[in-house]
Write a protein that holds these residues in place. Structure first.
Motif, PDB file in Angstrom:
ATOM      1  N   ASN A 431       0.837  -1.196   0.000  1.00  0.00           N
ATOM      2  CA  ASN A 431       0.000   0.000   0.000  1.00  0.00           C
ATOM      3  C   ASN A 431       0.871   1.245   0.000  1.00  0.00           C
ATOM      4  OD1 ASN A 431       0.449   0.932   2.933  1.00  0.00           O
ATOM      5  ND2 ASN A 431      -0.163  -1.212   3.200  1.00  0.00           N
ATOM      6  N   PRO A 432       0.295   2.440  -0.173  1.00  0.00           N
ATOM      7  CA  PRO A 432       1.099   3.665  -0.252  1.00  0.00           C
ATOM      8  C   PRO A 432       1.923   3.965   0.991  1.00  0.00           C
ATOM      9  CG  PRO A 432      -1.079   4.049  -1.151  1.00  0.00           C
ATOM     10  CD  PRO A 432      -1.112   2.696  -0.503  1.00  0.00           C
ATOM     11  N   GLY A 433       1.600   3.336   2.127  1.00  0.00           N
ATOM     12  CA  GLY A 433       2.412   3.544   3.320  1.00  0.00           C
ATOM     13  C   GLY A 433       3.855   3.091   3.143  1.00  0.00           C
ATOM     14  N   THR A 436       8.076   5.217   2.072  1.00  0.00           N
ATOM     15  CA  THR A 436       8.761   5.901   3.173  1.00  0.00           C
ATOM     16  C   THR A 436      10.155   5.320   3.339  1.00  0.00           C
ATOM     17  OG1 THR A 436       8.529   6.601   5.488  1.00  0.00           O
ATOM     18  CG2 THR A 436       7.927   4.337   4.988  1.00  0.00           C
ATOM     19  N   ALA A 472       2.916  -4.825   5.524  1.00  0.00           N
ATOM     20  CA  ALA A 472       2.516  -3.416   5.461  1.00  0.00           C
ATOM     21  C   ALA A 472       0.998  -3.274   5.465  1.00  0.00           C
ATOM     22  CB  ALA A 472       3.106  -2.766   4.218  1.00  0.00           C
ATOM     23  N   ASP A 473       0.309  -4.190   4.779  1.00  0.00           N
ATOM     24  CA  ASP A 473      -1.158  -4.131   4.747  1.00  0.00           C
ATOM     25  C   ASP A 473      -1.755  -4.347   6.137  1.00  0.00           C
ATOM     26  OD1 ASP A 473      -1.147  -3.680   2.052  1.00  0.00           O
ATOM     27  OD2 ASP A 473      -1.476  -5.780   1.498  1.00  0.00           O
ATOM     28  N   VAL A 476      -0.712  -1.165   8.406  1.00  0.00           N
ATOM     29  CA  VAL A 476      -1.356   0.104   8.078  1.00  0.00           C
ATOM     30  C   VAL A 476      -2.711   0.242   8.768  1.00  0.00           C
ATOM     31  CG1 VAL A 476      -2.691  -0.542   6.001  1.00  0.00           C
ATOM     32  CG2 VAL A 476      -1.600   1.710   6.135  1.00  0.00           C
ATOM     33  N   GLY A 480      -1.947   3.746   9.703  1.00  0.00           N
ATOM     34  CA  GLY A 480      -2.296   4.605   8.577  1.00  0.00           C
ATOM     35  C   GLY A 480      -1.126   4.758   7.626  1.00  0.00           C
ATOM     36  N   TYR A 481      -1.399   5.307   6.449  1.00  0.00           N
ATOM     37  CA  TYR A 481      -0.350   5.451   5.444  1.00  0.00           C
ATOM     38  C   TYR A 481       0.762   6.396   5.886  1.00  0.00           C
ATOM     39  CZ  TYR A 481      -3.769   3.378   2.186  1.00  0.00           C
ATOM     40  OH  TYR A 481      -4.662   2.557   1.561  1.00  0.00           O
ATOM     41  N   GLN A 482       0.373   7.544   6.429  1.00  0.00           N
ATOM     42  CA  GLN A 482       1.360   8.584   6.716  1.00  0.00           C
ATOM     43  C   GLN A 482       2.325   8.200   7.842  1.00  0.00           C
ATOM     44  OE1 GLN A 482      -1.886   9.044   6.364  1.00  0.00           O
ATOM     45  NE2 GLN A 482      -2.092  10.399   4.579  1.00  0.00           N
ATOM     46  N   LEU A 484       3.176   5.050   8.849  1.00  0.00           N
ATOM     47  CA  LEU A 484       3.822   3.745   8.738  1.00  0.00           C
ATOM     48  C   LEU A 484       5.329   3.920   8.615  1.00  0.00           C
ATOM     49  CD1 LEU A 484       2.907   0.721   8.481  1.00  0.00           C
ATOM     50  CD2 LEU A 484       3.291   0.980   6.022  1.00  0.00           C
TER      51      LEU A 484
END
Length: 519
Positions: A431-433, A436, A472-473, A476, A480-482, A484
């Protein structure tokens, strides 16, 4: 899950008709009926206006079958024929006659932008204009129709593939494609659903079973395969009750430089959490205290230099080596890496600055051991293979590099693609998390840890990518994405392993419509 090419899908349709002694019209009836059943199960008779836009080929025929079932089940449906050619497929014409037999509200013929209907944001658009057979740029007025779809903000459902999208090449005009909220794809998803430039054309997708010949589907080899739980689970290596750490290999992570010891810490932790029996880290002297303090499970070997690696010299006998995280590209480090490659006989995973060193000095590629795993992000890949014109060009260049040097490439992205033996293994987790710092170091460690245990390099790469994304899924959901962090991926890796053995919940199936039987 296999991803069939356009030619393979056409052959599957043909063989299915022959082996099951059915006509292509009957196969189209199956397809359209399955689409209706999918919609009916979700709409349950709701009178939301449904606008079905049909091309004049077989994709349009599927749309006509759907529209007929919607009509006979009492839905509020409007049907349109997008008159983009004088040629109509035989099965389209059969179903055009059939829908006229069940309603006085015949399909509306669209020939130009003046014919476009009014559509509200709460309506539903069904896109059955073009299928996988599209092989040329579309007319401008049809492009305007697709832009009209977008402007309405109505939910758009595409049949098989968003219209205007090719299954096997890049699009010429990025605006001349339907943006689908959902795509119902026959037999298998399409490769373009997972490539950076074309994935945006469908938010979600689902495969519908239209009864293609099972033997053909099972025995046909495909270039691309979608990787999920069911694909990785058979490769899982279980542990015996009396096993010990010596049976699970010794992973060595080589990397780090002043200010970048964290990368080695993350990779080393990930290797041990992925199941390696032992993990050692080889770092500059500045990394000794940070590693010993933050990761006591690791053994630490140091270079003579305080800040960079100037030589790679160790007495241990590792099972596998991960190289490159945080190592930098100092000329002394490059020389040390070259000297190491000339004598190394161990399995090897290369990431980060290790890849940048290879890009700076491409002659080193021929020193890499067979089945060496490279894990580039897009810019690192570009430095290795050069710029590409589109995603298909990128894949072709990456496959050429893999073949030439007998490498395994892990092309990191939203749907990470592993290339091995000219085949593509497309990951479904993540996911987008993951966007980073440090998550790439964690992936390197996971793959290295799997290799240490005896997984084949291709399996270690594919399985490692899956576990990395699955962790990660799971994480998260808590962060949350931000928020992680890379270390969260390691902390949740155990849950990713446990999830492999969880069974999905069963949901009751709704009553389905019957297929048309008249010839």
């Amino acid at each position: 899950m296999k991803i069939f090419s356009k030619a393979q899908i056409y052959l599957g349709d043909k063989l299915t008709a022959e082996r099951q002694n059915i006509t292509s019209t009957e196969l189209m009836e199956r397809a359209g009926t399955q689409i209706f059943n999918w919609m009916h199960a979700r709409m349950q008779g709701a009178q939301v206006p449904v606008h079905v836009f049909c091309g004049i080929g077989n994709n349009g025929g599927d749309g006509l079958v759907l529209a007929r079932h919607l009509v006979t089940h009492g839905y509020n449906v409007n049907t349109y024929v997008v008159n983009c050619s004088d040629k109509r497929s035989k099965d389209f014409l059969v179903n055009y006659d059939r829908i006229k037999n069940v309603t006085k509200k015949w399909p509306t013929l669209l020939k130009c932008a003046d014919d476009f209907p009014e559509i509200n944001a709460n309506d539903i658009i069904v896109d059955a204009v073009f299928g996988i057979g599209l092989n040329r740029p579309i007319e401008d007025w049809v492009k305007q129709l697709f832009l009209h779809f977008r402007a309405t903000k109505a939910f758009t459902l595409s049949i098989d593939i968003p219209s205007g999208l090719y299954p096997d090449k890049a699009v010429e005009d990025k605006e001349a494609v339907v943006y689908a909220g959902f795509t119902l794809s026959f037999a298998s998803p399409k490769l373009v659903f997972f490539l950076p430039e074309t994935a945006k054309y469908t938010v979600q997708w689902e495969v519908l079973d239209i009864g293609l010949d099972p033997e053909y589907l099972y025995t046909t080899e495909t270039e691309a395969q979608l990787i999920g739980k069911h694909e990785v689970l058979p490769n899982y290596i279980a542990r015996d009750k009396f096993s010990h750490k010596g049976e699970f290999g010794h992973a060595l992570v080589i990397g780090g430089s002043y200010g970048k010891i964290g990368a080695v810490t993350l990779a080393s932790r990930a290797a041990l959490s992925a199941g390696a029996g032992l993990v050692s880290a080889y770092v500059p002297k500045c990394g000794y205290m940070p590693l010993q303090a933050s990761f006591p499970e690791a053994m630490v070997i140091t270079d003579k230099d305080e800040a960079i690696l100037t030589a790679i010299d160790f007495e241990i006998e590792p099972t596998v080596i991960g190289f490159g995280v945080g190592v930098g590209t100092n000329t002394k480090t490059i020389a040390a890496f070259e000297a190491f490659l000339k004598t190394n006989k161990q399995l090897l995973v290369i990431d980060a600055d290790g890849l940048n060193i290879l890009s700076k000095k491409k002659s080193l590629l021929k020193l890499l051991p067979e089945h060496c795993i490279l894990t580039p992000h897009p810019k690192e890949l570009e430095r290795l293979i050069g710029a590409w014109t589109d995603d298909f060009d990128k894949l072709n260049k990456a496959k050429a590099l893999s073949k030439k040097y007998k490498l395994i490439l892990v092309l990191k992205g939203a749907n990470t693609i592993t290339i091995f033996n000219e085949k593509l293994f497309i990951n479904t987790t993540g996911n987008p998390g993951l966007a980073t710092a440090g998550t790439g170091d964690v992936l390197t460690g996971i793959i290295t840890g799997l290799l240490a245990q005896g997984y084949h390099p291709s399996v270690a790469a594919i399985f490692g990518v899956y576990l990395h994304g699955k962790s990660a899924d799971i994480a998260v959901e808590d962060f949350g994405y931000q928020s992680l962090l890379a270390s969260h991926i390691i902390n949740y890796l155990g849950e990713a392993f446990i999830d492999l053995f969880k069974q999905p919940e069963q949901t009751p199936q709704p009553q389905e419509a019957k297929e048309e039987t008249k010839k």
